[in-house]
Write a protein that holds these residues in place. Structure first.
Motif, PDB file in Angstrom:
ATOM      1  N   GLN A   2       3.598   9.121   9.002  1.00  0.00           N
ATOM      2  CA  GLN A   2       3.472   7.177   8.812  1.00  0.00           C
ATOM      3  C   GLN A   2       1.756   7.320   9.694  1.00  0.00           C
ATOM      4  O   GLN A   2       1.752   6.182   9.410  1.00  0.00           O
ATOM      5  N   SER A   3       2.239   7.704  11.051  1.00  0.00           N
ATOM      6  CA  SER A   3       1.065   7.578  12.265  1.00  0.00           C
ATOM      7  C   SER A   3      -0.802   8.244  10.837  1.00  0.00           C
ATOM      8  O   SER A   3      -1.576   7.397  11.290  1.00  0.00           O
ATOM      9  N   TYR A   4      -0.161   9.517  10.706  1.00  0.00           N
ATOM     10  CA  TYR A   4      -1.340   9.390   9.800  1.00  0.00           C
ATOM     11  C   TYR A   4      -2.063   8.590   8.762  1.00  0.00           C
ATOM     12  O   TYR A   4      -2.811   8.996   9.003  1.00  0.00           O
ATOM     13  N   ALA A   5      -0.764   8.018   8.409  1.00  0.00           N
ATOM     14  CA  ALA A   5      -0.855   7.512   7.559  1.00  0.00           C
ATOM     15  C   ALA A   5      -2.150   5.639   8.273  1.00  0.00           C
ATOM     16  O   ALA A   5      -3.074   5.293   6.879  1.00  0.00           O
ATOM     17  N   ARG A   6      -1.385   5.644   9.279  1.00  0.00           N
ATOM     18  CA  ARG A   6      -2.252   4.559   9.536  1.00  0.00           C
ATOM     19  C   ARG A   6      -3.475   4.667  10.230  1.00  0.00           C
ATOM     20  O   ARG A   6      -4.315   4.002  10.360  1.00  0.00           O
ATOM     21  N   ILE A   7      -3.688   6.033  10.520  1.00  0.00           N
ATOM     22  CA  ILE A   7      -4.802   6.463  11.485  1.00  0.00           C
ATOM     23  C   ILE A   7      -6.120   6.606  10.374  1.00  0.00           C
ATOM     24  O   ILE A   7      -7.183   6.818  10.204  1.00  0.00           O
ATOM     25  N   TYR A   8      -5.626   7.239   8.964  1.00  0.00           N
ATOM     26  CA  TYR A   8      -6.323   7.459   7.788  1.00  0.00           C
ATOM     27  C   TYR A   8      -6.771   6.129   7.292  1.00  0.00           C
ATOM     28  O   TYR A   8      -7.474   6.111   6.938  1.00  0.00           O
ATOM     29  N   GLU A   9      -5.741   5.125   7.477  1.00  0.00           N
ATOM     30  CA  GLU A   9      -6.639   4.119   6.961  1.00  0.00           C
ATOM     31  C   GLU A   9      -7.555   3.165   7.481  1.00  0.00           C
ATOM     32  O   GLU A   9      -7.990   2.504   7.341  1.00  0.00           O
ATOM     33  N   GLN A  10      -7.243   3.404   9.377  1.00  0.00           N
ATOM     34  CA  GLN A  10      -8.273   2.790  10.379  1.00  0.00           C
ATOM     35  C   GLN A  10      -9.458   3.458  10.491  1.00  0.00           C
ATOM     36  O   GLN A  10     -10.169   2.942   9.821  1.00  0.00           O
ATOM     37  N   ASN A  11      -9.073   4.698   9.568  1.00  0.00           N
ATOM     38  CA  ASN A  11     -10.846   5.619   9.374  1.00  0.00           C
ATOM     39  C   ASN A  11     -11.433   4.664   8.339  1.00  0.00           C
ATOM     40  O   ASN A  11     -12.406   4.776   9.091  1.00  0.00           O
ATOM     41  N   GLN A  12     -10.319   4.725   7.327  1.00  0.00           N
ATOM     42  CA  GLN A  12     -11.560   4.316   6.494  1.00  0.00           C
ATOM     43  C   GLN A  12     -12.133   3.068   6.541  1.00  0.00           C
ATOM     44  O   GLN A  12     -13.278   2.058   6.164  1.00  0.00           O
TER      45      GLN A  12
END
Length: 311
Positions: free
Chosen positions: A71-81
């Motif tokens: 879940q943390s990786y998914a949030r980081i990925y969204e923030q990166n995008q």
């Protein structure tokens, strides 16, 4: 045909399910009892049972950590995008800011050009560059509606660019100094030598018809002379350089690689002399210059006006 024996599995299964149900109901009721004694018993059971089941809880703990990490990786990925999208927008804004800064610097350079205060100007934007192997010209977005007249000089923020060669209602064409048809009378400073700046479709037009070429040195400033009423005098054209062909050429002061704004100078025609008598006094004033020495007879007549020259 073989006969089946008695089936004991079903009754045992039912008994086990019933006992498990009773145990679970009893544990639920025991856990819900609001009593100090029951609370002490529950704490004792937890202290005795839970530490022994740490090995059983390890997979659950690892699984929960993996789920939290995903879940943390998914949030980081969204923030990166989202940051990438914002960076692209910032790149676009940066490019727009750089272009505005360049335009502002060019306009500021136009304002800093020192020209004759009597010469007013109209600033236009370069629309099309029609430079070719046989013609060097640009198109401006100003025309007769803006008061542009054919033959006027054009400058950028640094020096002379060319002259107006064709005018429409909203556009005008500028023939550059590098065009083969361009012929501009110039003066080389500080010697004051007069020359004709001639374009030959190269970045360095040459100086022709110099009376004394030895007086022209590389680095000398070249300005318009104003001869013939083609251009106003004193407009900076560039610096004299020695070409590879041995001819004296001109390094243009104008930045031909970045022609975006041009200043069209309003030049007024020279005053024509209508009454020549107002300039040159009528009558024969005799010879101009030193006179020849008089003869003795003429000197005597001049000294004695009554003398007749006869006895």
């Amino acid at each position: 045909m073989a006969r089946k024996g008695p089936d004991f599995t079903t009754p045992v299964r039912r008994v086990l399910i019933a006992l498990m149900t009773l145990v679970l109901v009893a544990l639920f009721l025991f856990w819900r009892i609001d009593s100090p004694r029951a609370e002490a018993m529950r704490i004792a059971i937890v202290d005795r049972v839970v530490p022994g089941f740490g090995w059983a809880m390890a997979p659950v703990t690892k699984a929960s950590q993996m789920i939290g990490g995903f879940q943390s990786y998914a949030r980081i990925y969204e923030q990166n995008q989202e940051l990438r999208r914002e960076l692209q927008k910032m790149q676009a804004w940066k490019e727009a800011a750089v272009q505005l800064e360049q335009e502002n610097s060019k306009l500021m350079a136009l304002n800093n050009v020192r020209i004759d205060p009597a010469l007013t100007s109209v600033t236009g934007r370069v629309m099309v560059d029609s430079g070719s192997a046989f013609r060097q010209s640009v198109l401006l977005n100003v025309g007769t509606d803006d008061g542009i007249v054919e033959g006027w000089a054009t400058m950028d923020g640094l020096g002379l660019v060319g002259r107006i060669s064709g005018v429409g209602k909203r556009t005008s064409r500028v023939v550059l100094l590098t065009d083969p048809s361009s012929r501009i009378p110039v003066s080389v400073q500080p010697s004051g030598e007069k020359a004709l700046l001639t374009g030959d479709n190269t970045p360095l037009p040459f100086l022709d018809f110099i009376e004394m070429p030895d007086n022209v040195r590389p680095g000398d400033r070249v300005v318009t002379s104003g001869d013939g009423g083609v251009f106003p005098p004193g407009l900076l054209a560039g610096q004299a350089v020695q070409g590879s062909d041995g001819r004296i050429r001109l390094r243009l002061a104008a930045d031909y690689g970045r022609l975006e704004f041009l200043r069209v100078l309003r030049s007024h025609p020279a005053e024509t002399v209508v009454d020549s008598g107002a300039v040159i006094a009528p009558g024969d004033r005799g010879l101009i210059g030193p006179q020849m020495p008089a003869s003795p007879v003429e000197a005597a007549v001049a000294s004695d006006p009554l003398a007749t020259g006869t006895e």
